[in-house]
Design an enzyme around this catalytic site. Structure first.
Site, PDB file in Angstrom:
ATOM      1  N   LYS A  92      67.906  75.136  50.292  1.00 11.97           N
ATOM      2  CA  LYS A  92      69.104  74.451  49.793  1.00 11.97           C
ATOM      3  C   LYS A  92      70.210  75.468  49.566  1.00 11.97           C
ATOM      4  O   LYS A  92      70.138  76.300  48.660  1.00 11.97           O
ATOM      5  CB  LYS A  92      68.825  73.740  48.462  1.00 11.97           C
ATOM      6  CG  LYS A  92      69.974  72.835  48.078  1.00 11.97           C
ATOM      7  CD  LYS A  92      70.106  72.594  46.593  1.00 11.97           C
ATOM      8  CE  LYS A  92      71.139  73.418  45.920  1.00 11.97           C
ATOM      9  NZ  LYS A  92      72.520  73.274  46.383  1.00 11.97           N
TER      10      LYS A  92
ATOM     11  N   GLU B 201      66.792  86.150  41.329  1.00 11.15           N
ATOM     12  CA  GLU B 201      67.855  87.147  41.474  1.00 11.15           C
ATOM     13  C   GLU B 201      69.077  86.563  40.797  1.00 11.15           C
ATOM     14  O   GLU B 201      69.694  85.627  41.331  1.00 11.15           O
ATOM     15  CB  GLU B 201      68.126  87.420  42.966  1.00 11.15           C
ATOM     16  CG  GLU B 201      66.917  87.923  43.741  1.00 11.15           C
ATOM     17  CD  GLU B 201      66.534  89.349  43.404  1.00 11.15           C
ATOM     18  OE1 GLU B 201      67.337  90.067  42.770  1.00 11.15           O
ATOM     19  OE2 GLU B 201      65.424  89.774  43.764  1.00 11.15           O
TER      20      GLU B 201
ATOM     21  N   CYS C 249      77.265  89.906  43.071  1.00  8.81           N
ATOM     22  CA  CYS C 249      76.496  90.123  41.840  1.00  8.81           C
ATOM     23  C   CYS C 249      76.456  91.602  41.467  1.00  8.81           C
ATOM     24  O   CYS C 249      76.265  91.941  40.305  1.00  8.81           O
ATOM     25  CB  CYS C 249      75.091  89.579  42.021  1.00  8.81           C
ATOM     26  SG  CYS C 249      74.285  90.236  43.494  1.00  8.81           S
TER      27      CYS C 249
ATOM     28  N   GLU D 128      79.370  87.754  32.272  1.00  6.12           N
ATOM     29  CA  GLU D 128      79.691  87.816  33.710  1.00  6.12           C
ATOM     30  C   GLU D 128      80.890  86.907  34.008  1.00  6.12           C
ATOM     31  O   GLU D 128      80.833  85.704  33.770  1.00  6.12           O
ATOM     32  CB  GLU D 128      78.482  87.369  34.542  1.00  6.12           C
ATOM     33  CG  GLU D 128      78.714  87.575  36.028  1.00  6.12           C
ATOM     34  CD  GLU D 128      77.579  87.039  36.903  1.00  6.12           C
ATOM     35  OE1 GLU D 128      77.115  85.908  36.673  1.00  6.12           O
ATOM     36  OE2 GLU D 128      77.178  87.765  37.835  1.00  6.12           O
TER      37      GLU D 128
HETATM   38  P1  NAD Z   1      74.453  78.758  40.438  1.00  7.70           P
HETATM   39  O1  NAD Z   1      73.326  79.202  39.583  1.00  7.70           O
HETATM   40  O2  NAD Z   1      75.438  77.806  39.899  1.00  7.70           O
HETATM   41  O3  NAD Z   1      73.886  78.078  41.776  1.00  7.70           O
HETATM   42  C1  NAD Z   1      72.986  78.737  42.635  1.00  7.70           C
HETATM   43  C2  NAD Z   1      72.226  77.692  43.417  1.00  7.70           C
HETATM   44  O4  NAD Z   1      71.400  76.961  42.516  1.00  7.70           O
HETATM   45  C3  NAD Z   1      73.119  76.657  44.117  1.00  7.70           C
HETATM   46  O5  NAD Z   1      72.564  76.315  45.363  1.00  7.70           O
HETATM   47  C4  NAD Z   1      73.058  75.487  43.152  1.00  7.70           C
HETATM   48  O6  NAD Z   1      73.335  74.240  43.762  1.00  7.70           O
HETATM   49  C5  NAD Z   1      71.625  75.570  42.688  1.00  7.70           C
HETATM   50  N1  NAD Z   1      71.324  74.894  41.411  1.00  7.70           N
HETATM   51  C6  NAD Z   1      72.157  74.605  40.391  1.00  7.70           C
HETATM   52  N2  NAD Z   1      71.491  73.936  39.417  1.00  7.70           N
HETATM   53  C7  NAD Z   1      70.208  73.831  39.833  1.00  7.70           C
HETATM   54  C8  NAD Z   1      69.032  73.261  39.277  1.00  7.70           C
HETATM   55  N3  NAD Z   1      69.030  72.640  38.092  1.00  7.70           N
HETATM   56  N4  NAD Z   1      67.893  73.345  39.974  1.00  7.70           N
HETATM   57  C9  NAD Z   1      67.849  73.967  41.166  1.00  7.70           C
HETATM   58  N5  NAD Z   1      68.933  74.496  41.757  1.00  7.70           N
HETATM   59  C10 NAD Z   1      70.102  74.446  41.097  1.00  7.70           C
HETATM   60  O7  NAD Z   1      75.145  80.079  40.965  1.00  7.70           O
HETATM   61  P2  NAD Z   1      76.465  80.191  41.839  1.00  7.70           P
HETATM   62  O8  NAD Z   1      77.644  79.881  40.974  1.00  7.70           O
HETATM   63  O9  NAD Z   1      76.268  79.445  43.112  1.00  7.70           O
HETATM   64  O10 NAD Z   1      76.442  81.749  42.198  1.00  7.70           O
HETATM   65  C11 NAD Z   1      76.982  82.744  41.394  1.00  7.70           C
HETATM   66  C12 NAD Z   1      75.896  83.434  40.591  1.00  7.70           C
HETATM   67  O11 NAD Z   1      74.916  83.955  41.462  1.00  7.70           O
HETATM   68  C13 NAD Z   1      76.422  84.620  39.801  1.00  7.70           C
HETATM   69  O12 NAD Z   1      75.851  84.597  38.516  1.00  7.70           O
HETATM   70  C14 NAD Z   1      75.914  85.829  40.580  1.00  7.70           C
HETATM   71  O13 NAD Z   1      75.749  86.996  39.823  1.00  7.70           O
HETATM   72  C15 NAD Z   1      74.606  85.303  41.072  1.00  7.70           C
HETATM   73  N6  NAD Z   1      74.152  86.062  42.221  1.00  7.70           N
HETATM   74  C16 NAD Z   1      73.091  86.905  42.052  1.00  7.70           C
HETATM   75  C17 NAD Z   1      72.651  87.688  43.115  1.00  7.70           C
HETATM   76  C18 NAD Z   1      71.497  88.625  42.964  1.00  7.70           C
HETATM   77  O14 NAD Z   1      70.978  89.089  43.984  1.00  7.70           O
HETATM   78  N7  NAD Z   1      71.061  88.934  41.763  1.00  7.70           N
HETATM   79  C19 NAD Z   1      73.287  87.584  44.362  1.00  7.70           C
HETATM   80  C20 NAD Z   1      74.370  86.710  44.483  1.00  7.70           C
HETATM   81  C21 NAD Z   1      74.791  85.941  43.411  1.00  7.70           C
END
Ligand code: NAD
Length: 483
Positions: free
Chosen positions: A172, A247, A281, A385
């Site tokens: 997804k 992650e 990130c 963040e």
């Molecule tokens: P997010 O957590 O809002 O969403 C990430 C994914 O999770 C999306 O596909 C979203 O639809 C899904 N999601 C949301 N709620 C969910 C639930 N209840 N159950 C299952 N899936 C769900 O994050 P974002 O805003 O898309 O991305 C930004 C974040 O990602 C930042 O915090 C960034 O630091 C982090 N990030 C971390 C890394 C890493 O390698 N550590 C890499 C890239 C981004």
């Protein structure tokens, strides 16, 4: 306008109940595609297809699956420009960045894991009377959930090792950036990957993402996203004893020591802070500068930030374009407001960019790269963040203070240290609670190395052996040969 479909059991299809969502170009506010708003029934179909396909896929040899990864890499490479254009359109990031980072790495991920597989040798442990053979099997069906900042880069980072180790996939992507996941599905379809091996379901996290977490047939979850969502993922999946890789977010320190090469450190700190408008990130969103070099470093840093080209994503010279959405723009701006309330000074930026085609009334989510001084390193802006083009600056005297400041957040993903004394840099690096520290560089990745966070930045490691380990069940076969 493009209509994007789910890809389940080798077929492109709308969601079971016909619901859909609109996907916007963040640089203009225009609708560029629709995607299915999938629900539990769609996940059920995808997981069933993946469960049916898994035994035959797992029965292939590692070399046969590595050959599939080679073919996928070659096919994606032919679509390099298509991937870069789609990623730039979907995320609002500059086209040059999408080519250099997103499109290139998506190919590299498949190529790397194919080659890495060929370097593996069977692990054995000899006893006086027996021989132990360590065997790795696919877990079964795995759920891969990814964010919007590096869409295909991060999805392919999971899909490649998952397929390699004999798993089948229910993936997804973020609902904000579905286009390149769709290109991957189209590519796998064109290559005739056996149906059900890769399944893609689009939609909202709390609906389709949650259904993936809850599905009893999905044995492992690899999730990249925010820390708050990571908590939900862990709370849902851990009681079901699913294997989990998380992650999560970061608040990384860029530490400038007084013996740093000024020119290299300035350029490196700007790159660390503002690549992808700070939406990586690993971005260095806290700049810690040793007091004795601050008067020389800060003006040079700000001049370098102000020299960045802000412009439309399609402009070849843009270094900063739109961030991911108007909603996210409001969140980032609320932190700039908060910084002022917390006693900070805006040293540059802080406004919606108004140059070139990007007017103040444009519907795009543009924000100038922003540097904030005068804040405590314990302030909310310096510890939470923001995930946008905002960096806070803090001054320290001693290395002990640098360590204390760097560790003063709930996060522990990455960081960088800039010094000519590499031994001193390495010693300092070991005092910082993060998964990765770069010395005199940033986002310099060898895909064999462990990648992941400590504290609230995540659980587990990806990369090289760590990815192969996560996406497999390791078993031991102990043999006595009676002959
Ligand atoms: P997010 O957590 O809002 O969403 C990430 C994914 O999770 C999306 O596909 C979203 O639809 C899904 N999601 C949301 N709620 C969910 C639930 N209840 N159950 C299952 N899936 C769900 O994050 P974002 O805003 O898309 O991305 C930004 C974040 O990602 C930042 O915090 C960034 O630091 C982090 N990030 C971390 C890394 C890493 O390698 N550590 C890499 C890239 C981004």
């Amino acid at each position: 306008m493009q209509e994007v479909f789910n890809y389940i059991d080798g077929l492109f299809s709308p969601s079971v109940d016909g619901g859909h969502l609109e996907n916007l170009n963040p640089a203009t506010g225009e609708v560029i595609s629709t995607i299915p708003r999938s629900l539990q029934a769609d996940v059920e179909h995808a997981a069933s297809a993946a469960l049916r396909a898994q035994p035959a896929w797992n029965a292939l040899s590692l070399e046969q699956r590595a050959l599939w990864l080679d073919r996928i890499a070659d096919a994606l490479e032919e679509k390099h420009e298509h991937i870069a254009q789609s990623e730039s359109l979907d995320t609002g990031k500059p086209i040059a960045l999408a080519r250099r980072v997103d499109a290139a790495r998506s190919v590299d991920n498949f190529r790397f894991f194919a080659e890495f597989a060929r370097e593996q040798t069977e692990m054995t442990f000899k006893m006086d009377d027996a021989m132990n053979y360590v065997h790795r099997n696919g877990l079964g069906v795995v759920g891969l959930i990814t964010p919007w900042n590096l869409p295909l880069y991060l999805l392919s980072w999971k899909v490649a090792p998952a397929l390699l180790m004999g798993n089948t996939v229910v993936a997804k992507p973020s609902e904000l950036t579905p286009l390149t996941a769709n290109i991957l599905a189209e590519t796998l379809h064109e290559l005739n990957l056996p149906k059900g091996v890769f399944n893609l379901v689009h939609g909202l996290g709390p609906e389709v993402g949650q259904a993936i977490l809850e599905h009893p047939g999905i044995k492992g979850i690899s999730f990249t996203g925010g820390t708050a969502t990571g908590r939900i993922v862990a709370a849902t999946a851990a009681p079901m004893f699913k294997k989990l890789s998380l992650e999560l977010g970061g608040k990384n320190a860029t530490i400038i020591l007084d013996d740093a090469d000024l020119d290299i450190a300035v350029k490196g700190a700007v790159r660390a802070a503002f690549t992808n408008s700070g939406q990586v990130c690993l971005c260095g969103s806290r700049l810690l500068v040793q007091s004795s070099i601050a008067d020389a470093f800060l003006p040079a840093f700000i001049a370098e930030v102000e020299a960045m080209n802000i412009g439309a994503p399609s402009d070849e010279t843009s270094q900063i374009s739109s961030i991911i959405s108007r909603e996210h723009l409001h969140k980032v701006e609320s932190y700039i407001e908060l910084a002022l309330q917390e006693g900070g000074d805006i040293l540059t930026g802080g406004t919606r960019a108004m140059t070139g085609p990007v007017g103040p009334d444009a519907h795009g989510a543009y924000l100038a790269p922003t540097v904030i001084g005068g804040l405590s390193h314990l302030s909310r802006c310096a510890t939470e963040e923001i995930f946008g083009p905002v960096v806070t600056v803090h001054i320290f005297d001693t290395l002990e203070q640098a360590t204390e400041m760097a560790n003063a957040t709930e996060y522990g993903l990455a960081g960088s240290i800039w010094t000519k004394d590499v031994a001193q840099g390495r010693a300092l690096a070991q005092t910082i609670d993060t998964g990765i520290v770069w010395i005199n560089t940033w986002l310099h990745r060898d895909l064999r190395t462990p990648f992941g966070g400590v504290k609230n930045s995540g659980v587990g490691r990806e990369g090289g052996q760590w990815s192969l380990g996560f996406f497999s069940e390791t078993t031991n076969i102990c043999v006595i040969d009676p002959k």
